[in-house]
Design an enzyme around this catalytic site. Structure first.
Site, short mmCIF file in Angstrom:
data_model
loop_
_atom_site.label_atom_id
_atom_site.label_comp_id
_atom_site.label_asym_id
_atom_site.label_seq_id
_atom_site.Cartn_x
_atom_site.Cartn_y
_atom_site.Cartn_z
CG HIS A 1 -1.76 1.23 1.30
ND1 HIS A 1 -2.98 1.30 0.66
CD2 HIS A 1 -1.57 2.43 1.88
CE1 HIS A 1 -3.51 2.51 0.84
NE2 HIS A 1 -2.68 3.21 1.59
CG ASP B 1 -12.26 3.77 5.51
OD1 ASP B 1 -11.74 4.64 6.22
OD2 ASP B 1 -12.01 3.63 4.31
NE ARG C 1 -10.21 10.74 8.33
CZ ARG C 1 -9.39 9.87 7.73
NH1 ARG C 1 -9.86 8.69 7.33
NH2 ARG C 1 -8.15 10.16 7.52
CB SER D 1 -8.78 5.09 6.91
OG SER D 1 -9.13 5.09 5.56
CE LYS E 1 -9.39 1.87 3.14
NZ LYS E 1 -9.47 3.19 2.54
#
Ligand code: URA
Length: 445
Positions: free
Chosen positions: A101, A180, A187, A202, A206
């Protein structure tokens, strides 16, 4: 209305009122920097999902978290609650499951190269990615430059593709961490995105839903990234890794340099083309180096290689003998895309240097805004984008340029792109003395 109906209405109102009072007390405790209990965190997030805690209270709570922070125990609970708001992916084989990620940066096309490359080594790579928002591009937008590419696969389609070819890059399915999605939308409009615990929960909710064995995080640091300073990047990297390790997910993070774009191309189709060049054994050296470095962390974590060096050699060989490219083509076609080695891009307009000297800084915010103005990025969620436009950043930090030499090319569909050309030229800081550029990988966490 009957007496029974009135009584029921009264009880519902009373119940709502009590929840609002409880949520206020939780917000005040966070505002006063107190550590919240697991029940309090669960109360807020479950209330967000079932609508019993109103958006204005969740927004105030997110602001209190942004200002006061969270302990690592609170962050772990928040991640867990977000994860359990939805489903998890099924494991479809005995192969190790891995993912990478990135926190997002200019020109970051690593996922396009890395997912198919890793799949050549008998691992499953279920990459659930996002779209670009703000100055950083999104992996799905780059892949959608292939006509027909589907990034809305359902769980069954994800499983089938993993079984068949070992890698998939698609959007997060609606049933993964729905809390999320709701919290992020709040947000986004309340200025509470840049909170390390909220970002951690967040991202990690996932990733945990993908049921991985190992995860490597590429935390970008610099003017083209979310985290501009090393201190912020280190804070995010350790929050992400410690949250992963608490759940026994092997998690490593590299902090990588985003003081300049990764590679040359910044955009969508042009970045996909550059990813293909890298998979052909050519392309910019920094993209290849970072991809192989991140991939080697994963191959080592799941025991496929005994050392980072050995893993790097295996990955480099799979690039050079074309296995990675063949797998990439399979992935694009399996997701409905029409693969071509070179996607069409818009016409090129040179951005020339007005000075002679050394390239000492590249303002990522300015460069990113140019892409948005060209139509290649989004101002707000849901905006359409033009896949063909972008920027080729031709010079790197530490390069010498002469006045009149090109710094960059705009790829544009506009007949008149003069104002964007000027904005882009200002992104390059040219000085008489050379500053030593920082390395590509700044830190390993
Ligand atoms: N990416 C995410 O998925 N969540 C955040 O909060 C920030 C970046």
């Amino acid at each position: 209305m009957t007496w029974g109906g009135e009584a029921a209405g009264f009880v519902i109102q009373l119940f709502r009122g009590i929840r609002i009072v409880l949520a206020s007390a939780i917000i005040e405790r966070k505002r006063d920097s107190e550590e919240l209990t697991a029940d309090e965190i669960r109360f807020m997030i479950e209330g967000l999902v079932d609508g019993t805690v109103p958006d204005y209270q969740l927004s105030a709570w997110a602001m209190a978290v942004l200002c006061r922070g969270m302990t690592s125990a609170e962050t772990a609970v928040l991640t867990d609650v977000m994860l359990s708001s939805g489903n998890v992916l099924e494991r479809v084989s005995d192969r190790p499951r891995v993912d990478k990620h990135s926190t997002g940066g200019l020109g970051d096309k690593v996922s396009l190269v890395l997912a198919p490359l890793l799949a050549c080594f008998d691992v499953d790579v279920p990459m659930l990615s996002g779209r670009g928002l703000g100055i950083t591009g999104g992996t799905l937008d780059k892949l959608e430059a292939y006509p027909g590419y589907r990034s809305d696969l359902n769980q069954q389609e994800i499983n089938q593709q993993l079984k068949k070819i070992g890698c998939v890059i698609t959007g997060t399915t609606p049933d993964i961490a729905p809390a999320d999605r709701r919290l992020y939308a709040l947000r986004d409009v309340t200025g509470t995105v840049p909170s390390i615990p909220l970002i951690t929960a967040s991202i990690m909710s996932k990733k945990l839903a993908a049921r991985l064995d190992a995860l490597v995080l590429d935390v970008k640091c610099g003017s083209g990234a979310f985290m501009c300073s090393m201190q912020e990047a280190q804070g995010l990297a350790s929050s992400l890794t410690s949250t992963g390790m608490r759940t026994r997910l092997q998690t490593r993070a590299l902090i990588s340099n985003m003081h300049q774009p990764l590679g040359v191309m910044v955009g969508n189709a042009c970045e996909a083309n550059e990813a293909v060049e890298v998979l052909c054994g050519a392309g910019p050296a920094d993209v290849r180096e970072l991809t192989i470095r991140l991939g080697s962390e994963l191959l080592m974590a799941v025991g496929i290689c005994p050392s980072l060096d050995a893993a790097q050699q295996l990955l480099a060989a799979a690039v050079d003998d074309g296995r990675g490219l063949a797998r990439f083509q399979l992935m694009v076609e399996s997701q409905g895309g029409r693969f071509v080695e070179r996607l069409p891009v818009a016409r090129s307009v040179a951005v020339l240097s007005t000075q002679t000297g050394w390239v000492n800084a590249i303002d990522g915010q300015r460069l990113g805004r140019s892409i948005i103005e060209l139509g290649g990025g989004r101002r707000q969620q849901g905006d359409a984008i033009n896949h063909k436009v972008g920027v080729a950043a031709l010079v790197k930090l530490g390069d010498h340029v002469e006045a009149g030499e090109p710094l960059a090319h705009l790829l544009t569909d506009y007949a008149d792109a003069e104002s964007i050309r000027c904005q882009l030229a200002e992104a390059f800081v040219i000085e008489a003395e050379r500053d030593e550029p920082q390395p590509l990988v700044l830190l390993s966490v």
